[in-house]
Design a protein around this motif. Structure first.
Motif, PDB file in Angstrom:
ATOM      1  N   GLY A   4      53.866  16.729 -22.118  1.00  0.00           N
ATOM      2  CA  GLY A   4      53.531  15.307 -22.236  1.00  0.00           C
ATOM      3  C   GLY A   4      54.594  14.483 -21.537  1.00  0.00           C
ATOM      4  N   HIS A   5      54.150  13.459 -20.803  1.00  0.00           N
ATOM      5  CA  HIS A   5      55.065  12.640 -20.017  1.00  0.00           C
ATOM      6  C   HIS A   5      55.375  11.368 -20.811  1.00  0.00           C
ATOM      7  CE1 HIS A   5      53.967  14.790 -16.015  1.00  0.00           C
ATOM      8  NE2 HIS A   5      53.731  15.564 -17.053  1.00  0.00           N
ATOM      9  N   LEU A   6      56.523  11.351 -21.428  1.00  0.00           N
ATOM     10  CA  LEU A   6      56.824  10.299 -22.399  1.00  0.00           C
ATOM     11  C   LEU A   6      56.929   8.925 -21.749  1.00  0.00           C
ATOM     12  CD1 LEU A   6      59.472  12.182 -24.566  1.00  0.00           C
ATOM     13  CD2 LEU A   6      57.004  12.032 -24.890  1.00  0.00           C
ATOM     14  N   LEU A   7      57.510   8.860 -20.575  1.00  0.00           N
ATOM     15  CA  LEU A   7      57.693   7.554 -19.959  1.00  0.00           C
ATOM     16  C   LEU A   7      56.347   6.947 -19.575  1.00  0.00           C
ATOM     17  CD1 LEU A   7      59.860   5.560 -19.329  1.00  0.00           C
ATOM     18  CD2 LEU A   7      60.084   6.533 -17.063  1.00  0.00           C
ATOM     19  N   MET A   8      55.433   7.774 -19.105  1.00  0.00           N
ATOM     20  CA  MET A   8      54.105   7.256 -18.781  1.00  0.00           C
ATOM     21  C   MET A   8      53.425   6.767 -20.055  1.00  0.00           C
ATOM     22  SD  MET A   8      54.006   7.392 -15.571  1.00  0.00           S
ATOM     23  CE  MET A   8      52.318   6.884 -15.271  1.00  0.00           C
ATOM     24  N   ALA A   9      53.663   7.474 -21.148  1.00  0.00           N
ATOM     25  CA  ALA A   9      53.073   7.045 -22.417  1.00  0.00           C
ATOM     26  C   ALA A   9      53.551   5.651 -22.790  1.00  0.00           C
ATOM     27  CB  ALA A   9      53.429   8.042 -23.511  1.00  0.00           C
ATOM     28  N   ALA A  10      54.789   5.377 -22.456  1.00  0.00           N
ATOM     29  CA  ALA A  10      55.323   4.052 -22.752  1.00  0.00           C
ATOM     30  C   ALA A  10      54.608   2.961 -21.971  1.00  0.00           C
ATOM     31  CB  ALA A  10      56.814   4.012 -22.444  1.00  0.00           C
ATOM     32  N   PHE A  11      53.977   3.337 -20.876  1.00  0.00           N
ATOM     33  CA  PHE A  11      53.200   2.385 -20.085  1.00  0.00           C
ATOM     34  C   PHE A  11      51.724   2.384 -20.495  1.00  0.00           C
ATOM     35  CE2 PHE A  11      56.909   2.804 -17.449  1.00  0.00           C
ATOM     36  CZ  PHE A  11      57.064   1.539 -16.908  1.00  0.00           C
ATOM     37  N   GLY A  12      51.412   3.123 -21.559  1.00  0.00           N
ATOM     38  CA  GLY A  12      50.031   3.167 -22.012  1.00  0.00           C
ATOM     39  C   GLY A  12      49.184   4.135 -21.217  1.00  0.00           C
ATOM     40  N   VAL A  13      49.821   5.011 -20.467  1.00  0.00           N
ATOM     41  CA  VAL A  13      49.087   5.995 -19.668  1.00  0.00           C
ATOM     42  C   VAL A  13      49.340   7.380 -20.261  1.00  0.00           C
ATOM     43  CG1 VAL A  13      48.867   7.078 -17.401  1.00  0.00           C
ATOM     44  CG2 VAL A  13      49.244   4.613 -17.575  1.00  0.00           C
ATOM     45  N   LEU A  14      48.257   8.104 -20.529  1.00  0.00           N
ATOM     46  CA  LEU A  14      48.392   9.461 -21.028  1.00  0.00           C
ATOM     47  C   LEU A  14      48.739  10.370 -19.855  1.00  0.00           C
ATOM     48  CD1 LEU A  14      48.097  11.605 -23.233  1.00  0.00           C
ATOM     49  CD2 LEU A  14      45.657  11.699 -22.709  1.00  0.00           C
TER      50      LEU A  14
ATOM     51  N   LEU B  15      47.747  21.718 -13.545  1.00  0.00           N
ATOM     52  CA  LEU B  15      47.213  20.392 -13.243  1.00  0.00           C
ATOM     53  C   LEU B  15      48.049  19.346 -13.956  1.00  0.00           C
ATOM     54  CD1 LEU B  15      43.378  21.012 -13.701  1.00  0.00           C
ATOM     55  CD2 LEU B  15      44.560  20.536 -11.540  1.00  0.00           C
ATOM     56  N   CYS B  16      48.258  18.249 -13.272  1.00  0.00           N
ATOM     57  CA  CYS B  16      48.912  17.100 -13.886  1.00  0.00           C
ATOM     58  C   CYS B  16      47.856  16.008 -14.026  1.00  0.00           C
ATOM     59  CB  CYS B  16      50.074  16.620 -13.016  1.00  0.00           C
ATOM     60  SG  CYS B  16      50.856  15.123 -13.639  1.00  0.00           S
ATOM     61  N   GLY B  17      47.691  15.520 -15.229  1.00  0.00           N
ATOM     62  CA  GLY B  17      46.677  14.493 -15.466  1.00  0.00           C
ATOM     63  C   GLY B  17      47.305  13.181 -15.869  1.00  0.00           C
ATOM     64  N   LEU B  18      46.726  12.111 -15.391  1.00  0.00           N
ATOM     65  CA  LEU B  18      47.160  10.764 -15.767  1.00  0.00           C
ATOM     66  C   LEU B  18      45.917   9.981 -16.133  1.00  0.00           C
ATOM     67  CD1 LEU B  18      49.668  10.193 -12.829  1.00  0.00           C
ATOM     68  CD2 LEU B  18      50.270  10.555 -15.227  1.00  0.00           C
ATOM     69  N   ILE B  19      45.841   9.548 -17.360  1.00  0.00           N
ATOM     70  CA  ILE B  19      44.641   8.872 -17.836  1.00  0.00           C
ATOM     71  C   ILE B  19      45.027   7.544 -18.456  1.00  0.00           C
ATOM     72  CG2 ILE B  19      42.694   8.978 -19.421  1.00  0.00           C
ATOM     73  CD1 ILE B  19      42.891  12.055 -19.221  1.00  0.00           C
ATOM     74  N   GLU B  20      44.443   6.500 -17.940  1.00  0.00           N
ATOM     75  CA  GLU B  20      44.652   5.168 -18.496  1.00  0.00           C
ATOM     76  C   GLU B  20      43.460   4.864 -19.387  1.00  0.00           C
ATOM     77  OE1 GLU B  20      45.453   0.704 -16.709  1.00  0.00           O
ATOM     78  OE2 GLU B  20      44.447   2.187 -15.495  1.00  0.00           O
ATOM     79  N   PRO B  21      43.649   4.794 -20.697  1.00  0.00           N
ATOM     80  CA  PRO B  21      42.503   4.564 -21.582  1.00  0.00           C
ATOM     81  C   PRO B  21      41.712   3.335 -21.147  1.00  0.00           C
ATOM     82  CG  PRO B  21      44.450   5.095 -22.851  1.00  0.00           C
ATOM     83  CD  PRO B  21      44.908   4.917 -21.436  1.00  0.00           C
TER      84      PRO B  21
ATOM     85  N   PRO C 163      47.134   4.574  -9.185  1.00  0.00           N
ATOM     86  CA  PRO C 163      46.661   3.196  -9.339  1.00  0.00           C
ATOM     87  C   PRO C 163      47.762   2.269  -9.845  1.00  0.00           C
ATOM     88  CG  PRO C 163      45.167   4.764 -10.396  1.00  0.00           C
ATOM     89  CD  PRO C 163      46.411   5.514 -10.037  1.00  0.00           C
ATOM     90  N   GLY C 164      47.817   1.088  -9.282  1.00  0.00           N
ATOM     91  CA  GLY C 164      48.807   0.120  -9.730  1.00  0.00           C
ATOM     92  C   GLY C 164      48.640  -0.242 -11.182  1.00  0.00           C
ATOM     93  N   SER C 165      47.399  -0.149 -11.674  1.00  0.00           N
ATOM     94  CA  SER C 165      47.138  -0.540 -13.056  1.00  0.00           C
ATOM     95  C   SER C 165      47.863   0.364 -14.050  1.00  0.00           C
ATOM     96  CB  SER C 165      45.631  -0.502 -13.337  1.00  0.00           C
ATOM     97  OG  SER C 165      45.118   0.804 -13.144  1.00  0.00           O
ATOM     98  N   PHE C 166      48.317   1.537 -13.601  1.00  0.00           N
ATOM     99  CA  PHE C 166      49.075   2.403 -14.505  1.00  0.00           C
ATOM    100  C   PHE C 166      50.373   1.733 -14.948  1.00  0.00           C
ATOM    101  CE2 PHE C 166      47.566   6.988 -13.375  1.00  0.00           C
ATOM    102  CZ  PHE C 166      46.281   6.645 -13.760  1.00  0.00           C
ATOM    103  N   LEU C 167      50.928   0.936 -14.069  1.00  0.00           N
ATOM    104  CA  LEU C 167      52.273   0.443 -14.325  1.00  0.00           C
ATOM    105  C   LEU C 167      52.386  -1.075 -14.348  1.00  0.00           C
ATOM    106  CD1 LEU C 167      53.992   2.995 -11.946  1.00  0.00           C
ATOM    107  CD2 LEU C 167      53.903   3.114 -14.420  1.00  0.00           C
ATOM    108  N   THR C 168      51.349  -1.746 -13.962  1.00  0.00           N
ATOM    109  CA  THR C 168      51.408  -3.207 -13.967  1.00  0.00           C
ATOM    110  C   THR C 168      50.050  -3.786 -14.325  1.00  0.00           C
ATOM    111  OG1 THR C 168      51.749  -5.167 -12.588  1.00  0.00           O
ATOM    112  CG2 THR C 168      51.025  -3.184 -11.463  1.00  0.00           C
ATOM    113  N   ASP C 169      50.090  -4.910 -15.027  1.00  0.00           N
ATOM    114  CA  ASP C 169      48.854  -5.611 -15.370  1.00  0.00           C
ATOM    115  C   ASP C 169      48.550  -6.727 -14.383  1.00  0.00           C
ATOM    116  OD1 ASP C 169      48.464  -4.057 -17.622  1.00  0.00           O
ATOM    117  OD2 ASP C 169      49.637  -5.391 -18.903  1.00  0.00           O
TER     118      ASP C 169
END
Lengths: 220, 292
Positions: free
Chosen positions: A75-85, A111-117, B202-208
């Motif tokens: 799990g990528h903790l810093l990405m989680a802090a940005f609301g991204v899984l 695989l590396c996954g990045l999911i923005e709810p 995507p920019g939306s990952f890190l900025t609104d």
């Protein structure tokens, strides 16, 4: 510089370009054994006026499937802090044992996954090739290359050669330090990130610190 | 994965609200306007008579007051209704004083120029954000449209760097201007991410931030001038200005001026007299083509 500070955002992502956290495939775990690793670091850049490795944090679980094949999930903790899984998962396999000057060699793929709810997502294949020497039963020196792939745009893959050292502190706990050369095939400047340690004007040198806890005996 | 790890991770995501939006803005607070000018700002200071500089205090989103100045042309001009007004959207750093030299350039060309500070810049109340900047720009446009000296049909939006997001937003999503001028524009927040990441993140990952000229440029239905420097290391042309040109050209009449040797912040200085000619010719072209 105008958008250089926003480039911090890109810094977080550039770590993905060549693997996050410490290397997975240094050695396989024995069948049924597990480990937890926490790693922190990335390319050295100027952030908030200071030169420092980017604090990209990953926590990763590994489990031995057989004597030379392991599974990992992180799990990528810093990405989680940005609301991204942010997560990664894959397998590693060792196919050459250490013998004299011949290092142990293993490969990893996942695989590396990045999911923005409620938003966008990305799924990126990753791979690594690692050679290693276990010295004196406590010191594991390793080297190799990581890569991440994408089909949607150039570059289609980005490499990160690395060298690292894992030091066993007791029966279950070890520390590791890796140095990676992120994206050596790409010019360091002009770019909106102020990388501080390019090599011959290419990529960015970085450092990753890892702490590992094993549930069973050490690999050999 | 171990449940003890999953739960904190899920919790972190649930409460997370971290973005990098604030990195996009670098305002300077100040209680004074048009008194102090740093030499790097290349302000001459004596170009526009004080009597022609009209201060404005506008109410923007959240009830915050923002400050601006209309640099007017002299009343002796024969046909005041024919004067073009430049609505100037400034960049990311500092405040109005830093951009006053640009106002001088445009005023000398015979245009009214209205410049304003976004929320959180100079004396303007509030704090900067994407939504606030857009709201501030809309309010600034309304001020110009309602001003007795301004012909609302002859307003050109001018955006430098970060200001290109605001100028393009107005042109695409609000009121179609006589013309749109983008100096050293940026493509999008996502483009900034992609540039550093090498990956398609995507920019939306890190900025609104809703900073997306790449998309909006196709909705700009007015003549557009894009000026950029070949040595721009802040908004690297191939990943910013040239992206906009490629995306916009099928939909918009875009004039491109590529300035050899210019960086992000010295285009008028490198161009010299050619800058004046370029802007004047573009505006004249807009007037003659009935761009609106």
């Amino acid at each position: 510089m105008m958008v250089r500070t926003l480039g911090v955002a890109a810094l977080l992502a550039v770590l993905l370009a060549a693997g996050c956290g410490t290397v997975n495939a240094v050695r396989s775990l024995a069948k049924g054994q597990s480990s937890i690793a926490f790693s922190l670091g990335g390319p050295v850049a100027k952030v908030a006026g200071m030169d420092m490795p980017m604090p990209y944090a990953v926590v990763r679980y590994r489990h031995g499937l057989s004597g030379n094949t392991s599974f990992y999930a992180g799990g990528h903790l810093l990405m989680a802090a940005f609301g991204v899984l942010g997560f990664d998962a894959g397998v590693t396999h060792h196919f050459i044992e250490q013998r004299g000057a011949l290092p142990a060699v293993g490969v990893g793929a996942g695989l590396c996954g990045l999911i923005e709810p409620g938003g966008e997502s990305r799924l990126l294949p990753e791979a690594e090739l690692v050679g290693s020497y276990l010295l004196g039963g406590r010191s594991l020196t390793y080297f190799g290359v990581q890569s991440m792939f994408q089909a949607s745009q150039r570059p289609y893959f980005v490499l990160a050669p690395f060298i690292g050292e894992e030091l066993r502190l007791d029966r279950r706990f070890s520390l590791s330090l890796e140095s990676k050369w992120y994206a050596p095939g790409h010019d360091t400047q002009p770019r909106n990130i102020d990388y501080r340690i390019p090599i011959a004007g290419k990529g960015a040198l970085g450092f990753v610190l890892g702490a590992n806890y094993h549930t069973g005996s050490w690999y050999e | 994965m171990n449940r003890r790890l999953v739960l904190p991770l899920a919790g972190l995501m649930t409460v997370s609200c971290l973005t990098l939006d604030s990195f996009m803005f670098d305002p300077m607070r100040s209680d004074e306007y048009l008194e102090y000018f740093h030499e790097n700002w290349r302000v001459r200071g004596d170009v526009i008579p004080d009597s022609l500089v009209e201060p404005a205090v506008l109410t923007s989103s959240g009830g915050n007051r923002i400050y601006g100045f209309l640099a007017r042309q002299p009343a002796r001009v024969r046909n005041p209704d024919s004067i073009v007004t430049m609505l100037y959207c400034h960049g990311r750093s500092e405040y109005i004083n830093r951009y006053w030299g640009r106002v001088e350039y445009l005023w000398e060309l015979g245009y009214h120029v209205f410049i304003f500070d976004y929320q959180g810049y100079g004396k303007s109340e509030g704090s900067p954000s994407g939504e606030a900047c857009y709201a501030d720009t809309r309010v600034a446009l309304e001020f110009c449209q309602d001003h007795e000296a301004v012909n609302p049909d002859l307003i050109v939006y001018y955006g430098w760097s970060l200001g290109s997001f605001m100028a393009t937003y107005l042109a695409a999503d609000s009121v179609r201007p006589l013309g749109l001028i983008l100096e050293a524009p940026m493509a999008s927040a996502s483009a900034v991410i992609r540039e550093g990441a090498l990956l398609d993140i995507p920019g939306s990952f890190l900025t609104d931030l809703d900073f997306d000229n790449e998309t909006r440029i196709s909705r700009v239905k007015t003549r557009t001038l894009i000026v950029y420097g070949t040595e721009d290391e802040t908004a690297v042309p191939e990943r910013n200005a040239e992206v906009l040109i490629e995306r916009g050209r099928p939909w918009t009449d875009i004039t491109v001026v590529r300035v050899d040797g210019a960086t992000h912040s010295d285009i008028p200085e490198v161009m010299g007299a050619e800058y004046s000619t370029t802007v004047r010719d573009f505006v004249t072209g807009c007037l003659h083509s009935g761009s609106r």
